[in-house]
Design a protein around this motif. Structure first.
Motif, short mmCIF file in Angstrom:
data_model
loop_
_atom_site.label_atom_id
_atom_site.label_comp_id
_atom_site.label_asym_id
_atom_site.label_seq_id
_atom_site.Cartn_x
_atom_site.Cartn_y
_atom_site.Cartn_z
N GLN A 123 0.82 -1.21 0.00
CA GLN A 123 0.00 0.00 0.00
C GLN A 123 0.86 1.26 0.00
O GLN A 123 1.96 1.27 0.55
CB GLN A 123 -0.90 0.06 1.24
N ALA A 124 0.30 2.30 -0.62
CA ALA A 124 0.97 3.60 -0.63
C ALA A 124 -0.08 4.70 -0.60
O ALA A 124 -1.23 4.48 -0.99
CB ALA A 124 1.83 3.74 -1.88
N ARG A 125 0.34 5.85 -0.13
CA ARG A 125 -0.54 7.02 -0.12
C ARG A 125 0.01 8.04 -1.10
O ARG A 125 1.19 8.38 -1.05
CB ARG A 125 -0.63 7.63 1.27
N VAL A 126 -0.86 8.54 -1.97
CA VAL A 126 -0.50 9.59 -2.91
C VAL A 126 -1.03 10.90 -2.34
O VAL A 126 -2.23 11.06 -2.13
CB VAL A 126 -1.09 9.31 -4.31
N SER A 127 -0.11 11.82 -2.09
CA SER A 127 -0.47 13.15 -1.57
C SER A 127 -0.32 14.17 -2.68
O SER A 127 0.49 13.99 -3.60
CB SER A 127 0.43 13.52 -0.39
N PHE A 128 -1.10 15.24 -2.60
CA PHE A 128 -1.08 16.25 -3.65
C PHE A 128 -1.69 17.54 -3.15
O PHE A 128 -2.38 17.56 -2.13
CB PHE A 128 -1.84 15.76 -4.89
#
Length: 176
Positions: free
Chosen positions: A89-94
């Motif tokens: 799992q990964a989190r994409v921040s923006f």
């Protein structure tokens, strides 16, 4: 010999996404028309158009292609980054786009692919940062881009970032 003028009987207008992500579509209008309304959506790159006319002698060649960027859609999300929370799992921040155009936000789509051309991709979505991606495999090189989906259609894609899914032990974020 002198020529004679033969009036246009019909125009054929053809359009397609500028990035070639969709099919060509066409519409014909009467020869007396001087404009046509075309409803387009789904391409974040804008559209390419060309036109030709037909008279009693047959079809004229296609015009030069005109490329029209979209102006009422969202700009690209900014400052896109990825943080792995495990080997799957990964989190994409923006940062949100500077403009949603004339639409209202429906969601953000995150595209991930093993190919830099995004020929095959999986997507995750959410309405705010961060957005979690699941079902990752250790060691995979991921190409990640995202865009806003508004009531006016899909906005422009962010820059593509590349990340490698860690092969080591997973990292737990938060408290037990």
């Amino acid at each position: 010999s002198t020529g004679s003028w033969d009036p246009i009987q019909e125009y054929l207008i053809e359009w397609w996404p500028t990035d070639n992500s969709g099919i060509k579509t066409s519409v014909s209008t009467s020869g007396s028309a001087n404009s046509a309304t075309i409803n387009v959506s789904g391409s974040s790159s804008g559209y390419s158009f060309r036109i030709r006319g037909r008279n009693g002698q047959g079809w004229a060649p296609w015009s030069d292609t005109y490329n029209s960027p979209l102006t009422n859609v969202a700009t690209a999300p900014r400052n896109v980054s990825v943080a792995f929370i495990s080997t799957s799992q990964a989190r994409v921040s923006f940062t949100a786009p500077s403009s949603l155009g004339s639409g209202t936000l429906i969601k953000y789509d995150v595209h991930r692919s093993l190919r830099p051309d995004f020929g095959v991709f999986t997507y995750s979505y959410g309405t705010s940062s961060p957005i979690t991606m699941s079902n990752l495999s250790p060691g995979q090189t991921l190409y990640i881009r995202m865009r806003a989906h508004t009531s006016e259609g899909y906005g422009y894609f962010s820059n593509t970032i590349t990340a490698v899914v860690p092969s080591g032990p997973s990292v737990k974020v938060g408290t037990a």
